[in-house]
Design a protein around this motif. Structure first.
Motif, PDB file in Angstrom:
ATOM      1  N   TYR A  69      31.589  33.885  35.027  1.00  0.00           N
ATOM      2  CA  TYR A  69      32.751  34.677  34.648  1.00  0.00           C
ATOM      3  C   TYR A  69      33.400  34.195  33.356  1.00  0.00           C
ATOM      4  N   CYS A  96      41.712  34.837  43.999  1.00  0.00           N
ATOM      5  CA  CYS A  96      40.802  35.174  45.100  1.00  0.00           C
ATOM      6  C   CYS A  96      41.526  35.843  46.250  1.00  0.00           C
ATOM      7  N   MET A 123      48.113  24.658  36.788  1.00  0.00           N
ATOM      8  CA  MET A 123      47.853  25.817  37.624  1.00  0.00           C
ATOM      9  C   MET A 123      48.971  26.040  38.640  1.00  0.00           C
ATOM     10  N   PHE A 162      33.875  36.490  30.188  1.00  0.00           N
ATOM     11  CA  PHE A 162      35.232  36.772  29.734  1.00  0.00           C
ATOM     12  C   PHE A 162      35.393  36.454  28.254  1.00  0.00           C
ATOM     13  N   ARG A 217      48.099  32.980  34.407  1.00  0.00           N
ATOM     14  CA  ARG A 217      47.676  33.918  35.441  1.00  0.00           C
ATOM     15  C   ARG A 217      46.453  33.354  36.174  1.00  0.00           C
ATOM     16  N   ALA A 218      46.431  32.022  36.244  1.00  0.00           N
ATOM     17  CA  ALA A 218      45.474  31.319  37.097  1.00  0.00           C
ATOM     18  C   ALA A 218      44.014  31.573  36.743  1.00  0.00           C
ATOM     19  N   PHE A 219      43.731  31.738  35.461  1.00  0.00           N
ATOM     20  CA  PHE A 219      42.352  31.911  35.022  1.00  0.00           C
ATOM     21  C   PHE A 219      41.532  30.685  35.432  1.00  0.00           C
ATOM     22  N   ARG A 220      40.418  30.883  36.079  1.00  0.00           N
ATOM     23  CA  ARG A 220      39.532  29.810  36.542  1.00  0.00           C
ATOM     24  C   ARG A 220      40.215  28.853  37.513  1.00  0.00           C
ATOM     25  N   ALA A 221      41.150  29.384  38.294  1.00  0.00           N
ATOM     26  CA  ALA A 221      41.823  28.524  39.266  1.00  0.00           C
ATOM     27  C   ALA A 221      40.831  28.087  40.322  1.00  0.00           C
ATOM     28  N   TYR A 222      39.930  29.000  40.674  1.00  0.00           N
ATOM     29  CA  TYR A 222      38.901  28.685  41.666  1.00  0.00           C
ATOM     30  C   TYR A 222      37.546  29.014  41.050  1.00  0.00           C
ATOM     31  N   GLU A 264      43.296  38.567  41.031  1.00  0.00           N
ATOM     32  CA  GLU A 264      41.842  38.432  41.176  1.00  0.00           C
ATOM     33  C   GLU A 264      41.430  36.973  41.031  1.00  0.00           C
ATOM     34  N   ASN A 265      42.064  36.303  40.061  1.00  0.00           N
ATOM     35  CA  ASN A 265      41.747  34.894  39.851  1.00  0.00           C
ATOM     36  C   ASN A 265      42.141  34.045  41.050  1.00  0.00           C
ATOM     37  N   THR A 268      35.329  30.906  42.146  1.00  0.00           N
ATOM     38  CA  THR A 268      35.008  32.337  42.256  1.00  0.00           C
ATOM     39  C   THR A 268      36.283  33.148  42.120  1.00  0.00           C
ATOM     40  N   ARG A 269      36.134  34.436  42.072  1.00  0.00           N
ATOM     41  CA  ARG A 269      37.302  35.304  42.091  1.00  0.00           C
ATOM     42  C   ARG A 269      36.924  36.608  42.765  1.00  0.00           C
ATOM     43  N   THR A 270      37.948  37.382  43.142  1.00  0.00           N
ATOM     44  CA  THR A 270      37.648  38.681  43.741  1.00  0.00           C
ATOM     45  C   THR A 270      37.773  39.756  42.678  1.00  0.00           C
ATOM     46  N   TYR A 271      37.272  40.935  42.982  1.00  0.00           N
ATOM     47  CA  TYR A 271      37.325  42.020  42.019  1.00  0.00           C
ATOM     48  C   TYR A 271      37.895  43.264  42.672  1.00  0.00           C
ATOM     49  N   LEU A 272      38.822  43.873  41.948  1.00  0.00           N
ATOM     50  CA  LEU A 272      39.452  45.078  42.469  1.00  0.00           C
ATOM     51  C   LEU A 272      38.480  46.253  42.382  1.00  0.00           C
ATOM     52  N   LYS A 273      37.774  46.326  41.283  1.00  0.00           N
ATOM     53  CA  LYS A 273      36.874  47.458  41.027  1.00  0.00           C
ATOM     54  C   LYS A 273      35.435  47.086  41.355  1.00  0.00           C
TER      55      LYS A 273
END
Lengths: 586, 297
Positions: free
Chosen positions: B162, A112, A78, B166, B232-237, A109-110, B239-244
């Motif tokens: 998520y 955060c 990561m 996904f 692209r840091a999938f499941r890095a944390y 988004e990922n 939770t995640r934020t959402y643009l939409k």
């Protein structure tokens, strides 16, 4: 930025290391072009740069890879992923969203990030690749070049320090490739991104890069700044890599310097030519010049084009009746959007035809109409004198060989040998073993005969696919994009086989040099119309046609044109110039 | 090759159905699943199926998709009805047609007393068929009118993890490509003079021949995609934020409310009715409800 020390890597299942003692240091902001024959370990090396090796891949790693001061083996995927952005060959495999915006926003988004920052990163990334207008577009509607730019933007949104690209332009048409290369160069200059790029199309990238690194058998065999790299031209030749035609020309003429672009070459040659002209060395030079002039001035009037094509038809008609004839063909996947528009075409036995044009110009569709895989909505297509509406495409098995764009879909046997045996056995042909041996030999894959096709490199898989249809007694061979991801040597071997056997060959390609060199006739399509039809000489003399189809003439031809000579390849140009240059040098 | 993709991919549009919030669609589908299990009355079931099918009229889907739906429905309804008619095992049952008489030599013994077509079986089969047909039509309608990205947001907002959402959505997105590839492989094989056989060992060979390249392609593609999203840091944390953000319209609210209330009512009534039938609980105050349930549900 990147420091690799004595790196050895062996994949679990393979004997012998794939990387054998790599030592390389790449500074911040450098643009490195990595090249080498297929299977030389380039892709493996790339994988060590973002931690896929050793974190996600089995195998044994020795040595040290430090990225931005971090030892990759001790770090996690990561963390490394945020330093290094990866872009692959095929954009379709990387894009999973249906809307451009989502694809770019995915990474931030990922992480955060707060919404305003995501918003900002999406906007900026799209701006950097010049795709701001397409933010809300559906990914499926974009062209190849645009898709690849979206892939790059989606990596940029992660704000990487290094951008690693694995053959990013090999599946794009020339216009798309130019777009993408321009963007990459901009990123390198403006943002100071370190770029590591793997590509076969050396001649297109070399002028943009700072440094060229060549690999062979897991070792680095050449590592020089671009300006000096081509001094060792024999290394490129030995590895079967393409060098820019201008460099090749200067090498053959024994001139000093390695011009990477046409302008540089012309700047050196022009004064020489002038000198030669004044001293009267070039006989008939003026004639040639005026000839060329009349071609390029005459534009692309329709009637004139017809004259051209009719002329060539007239010649061939005398000896053969056409194998394939198309009359007023219109075709489309949906009623309101026609892909082919009013195509008239005759193809005779022994011709080698190249279909050229941008993606979406109808090349592949036209190709599939020939073996009755697709049937026209209006007009008539005849193959071997029969209307394709009444022909079952499968009844042509054994007479027509089709190799699709994606060779992987053509390989389903356990070994390469079985693959070649499949057709003759199914068709109940005699001399199966002889056919197999011949076709493997022709594609230079005899040594791979016992290998599993899907474990081979892309180039080898394509040649296996071609061999698998060559083992039939074909009257007609159709190839869709046979040059993608191929080494220069293999393209040459493959094409020379077809030339030697006087096969009737029809292929789609973006590769101008291959088309000019091996096709007896070139058909240029644009938006479903045939906009040019003739020999390479006839077609490539019209600059407007080239511009319309976003084709760039080969460098040798361009140099020739600027010097007022009608030539199409380095060989011809060499012949034209040799006498003069020697005259002057003496 | 292309028609396969047309059928598998959603058709964009701006009809009422398309504009509905994906969460609404998912909730409606869940409600429908509960209702079809609870319902036993063929007339009400038919009404439900017709309501679902009428939604197709609003969605203005292309003819090709409607054809595909038609074929599927005919297959399911006819197949279920016919098999239930043959193998209906409850009594009373009325024979309307005899295929193998019980005293037929050998066959009568083999089939353990003959093979008949039962009237009750037809009825029962029709009910079962309508159950599957309703859920299938609604599910397809949902897939055909919802962009995968919206489906993903919808699932996530409904608290589906998520990573799971996904994976589901990405799998659905690549499905059309795989279908197209299978079609290509099959035509390649036939172009190479291979004549697929429909029976026996030949069938296995054909299937393997198609599977090898398609699977190899999938594995290769999955590898690239995995690296691409990992970087692209999938499941890095967690939770995640959402643009939409998704927004419910009033229509969505009304639909969800109606669907949930209806489902809850039907399920409750059925439970009460079953308690009464199995003599566990009875209240004279509920007699009206029992009558309604018996008559319409």
């Amino acid at each position: 930025m990147i420091e690799i020390r004595d790196l050895w890597f062996t994949y679990g299942a393979r004997e012998g290391p794939t990387l054998a003692g790599i030592d390389i240091t790449i500074k911040k902001g450098e643009f490195v072009l990595l090249a080498g024959p297929t299977g030389c370990g380039k892709s493996t090396l790339l994988k060590t740069l973002n931690g896929i090796i050793p974190h996600e891949s089995g195998g044994e790693l020795r040595g040290s890879v430090r990225i931005n001061g971090i030892e990759t083996a001790l770090s996690c995927m990561m963390e490394l992923a945020r330093i290094t952005g990866l872009v692959f060959q095929n954009p379709d495999d990387q894009i999973f969203s249906t809307m451009v915006e989502d694809e770019i926003a995915f990474g931030p988004e990922n992480l955060c990030l707060p919404k305003p920052e995501i918003e900002q990163r999406v906007r900026e990334s799209l701006e950097m690749v010049g795709m701001s207008k397409h933010r809300l577009a559906a990914t499926g509607t974009l062209s190849g070049g645009q898709k690849q730019r979206v892939c790059i933007a989606s990596m940029l949104a992660m704000m990487p320090k290094i951008l690693v690209l694995d053959e990013p332009i090999s599946q794009l048409d020339p216009a798309g490739a130019a777009e993408v290369m321009h963007i990459i160069r901009q990123l390198n200059i403006k943002l100071g991104l370190t770029i590591v790029l793997v590509e076969h199309r050396l001649h297109e990238i070399a002028p943009l890069a700072d440094r060229i690194v060549l690999m062979n058998c897991g070792k680095i065999v050449l590592d020089e700044p671009v300006k000096r790299a081509f001094e060792q031209i024999d290394v490129f030749h030995r590895l079967g890599l393409r060098v820019p035609e201008t460099v090749e020309l200067f090498h053959r003429l024994g001139l000093n310097g390695q011009p990477l672009v046409v302008d540089e070459a012309v700047a050196v040659l022009q004064p020489m030519m002038n000198k030669a002209q004044t001293t009267g060395h070039v006989a008939g030079y003026a004639d040639l010049n005026s000839n060329c002039g009349s071609y390029s001035d005459s534009g692309i009037k329709k009637d004139e084009r017809d004259k051209h094509s009719k002329g060539s038809k007239g010649n061939t008609h005398k000896t053969h009746s056409p194998l394939i004839s198309m009359r007023g063909v219109w075709s489309g996947y949906t009623k309101d959007k026609m892909v082919l528009k009013n195509i008239d075409l005759d193809i005779c036995s022994g011709e080698r035809l190249a279909f050229m044009g941008t993606n979406g110009s109808g090349k592949s569709t036209l190709l599939l109409h020939i073996p009755a895989m697709l049937k026209p909505d209006r007009g008539v297509v005849e193959i071997f004198g029969r209307d394709t509406h009444s022909v079952d495409p499968y009844s042509l098995a054994g007479r027509v060989g089709v190799v699709f764009q994606n060779p992987d879909l053509m390989l389903f046997c356990d070994t390469v040998e079985d693959e070649a045996r499949f057709c003759p056995v199914n068709l109940g042909l005699a001399d199966v073993e002889k056919r197999v041996a011949n076709s493997l030999e022709a594609m230079q894959i005899t040594d791979l005969r016992h290998d599993t096709p899907h474990a081979l490199s892309r180039g080898q898989r394509l040649r296996t696919a071609v061999a698998s249809v060559l083992s039939m007694s074909l009257e007609l061979i159709l190839l869709d994009e046979p040059t993608t991801g191929q080494d220069r040597v293999h393209i040459r071997q493959m094409m020379e086989y077809f030339v030697d056997n006087a096969s009737t060959l029809i292929f789609c390609t973006h590769d101008v040099e291959t088309a000019v060199q091996y096709a007896t006739r070139i058909i240029v399509l644009r938006d479903g119309y045939v906009i040019a039809d003739g020999t390479a000489h006839e077609v490539f003399m019209h600059e407007e046609i080239l511009a319309q189809a976003s084709l760039k003439p080969p460098a040798a031809m361009e140099v020739g044109r600027r010097l007022g000579l009608c030539v199409f390849s380095v060989d011809e140009l060499e012949d034209e110039l040799k006498g003069e240059i020697e005259g002057i040098l003496c | 090759m292309l028609s396969a993709r047309t059928i598998a991919e959603p058709s964009p549009g701006d009809t009422v159905i398309h504009l509905m919030d994906p969460r609404t669609k998912i909730i409606l589908l869940l409600c429908a699943a509960f209702i079809v299990v609870a319902l036993d009355n063929p007339d009400t079931m038919l009404l439900l199926l017709l309501i679902v099918l009428s939604a197709y009229v609003f969605a203005k889907l292309p003819v090709l998709k409607l054809k595909a739906l038609g074929v599927l429905l005919v297959l399911i309804i006819w197949g279920t009805m016919y098999s239930q008619a043959l193998f209906y095992s409850q009594v009373p049952r009325t024979v309307i047609f005899t295929i193998i008489a019980p005293d037929a030599p050998v066959l009568g013994w083999l089939t353990h007393g003959g093979l008949f077509v039962y009237k009750e079986g037809f009825h029962y089969g029709a009910l079962q068929a309508m159950r599957s047909a309703t859920v299938l039509s609604l599910g397809l309608l949902m897939c055909w009118t919802t962009d995968p990205r919206d489906m993903l947001s919808g699932l996530v907002r409904l608290k589906v993890p998520y990573s799971l959402a996904f994976m589901v959505v990405t799998a659905v997105r690549f499905l059309p490509i795989i279908i197209a590839e299978v079609a290509t492989v099959m035509s390649v094989q036939r172009l190479k003079g291979f004549k697929p056989t429909k029976f026996g060992m030949g069938m296995i060979k054909t299937a393997l021949g198609v599977l090898t390249p398609t699977l190899a392609g999938c594995v290769r593609r999955a590898g690239v995609l995995a690296v691409s999203i990992e970087s692209r840091a999938f499941r890095a944390y967690p939770t995640r934020t959402y643009l939409k953000e998704l927004k419910f319209s009033n229509l969505d609210r009304v639909l969800i409310l109606t669907a949930v209330v209806t489902t809850a009512t039907i399920v409750t009534l059925k439970i009460l009715f079953n308690l009464y039938i199995s003599e566990i609980y009875y209240s004279s105050a509920l007699r009206g409800i029992y009558a309604f349930t018996r008559g319409y549900l």
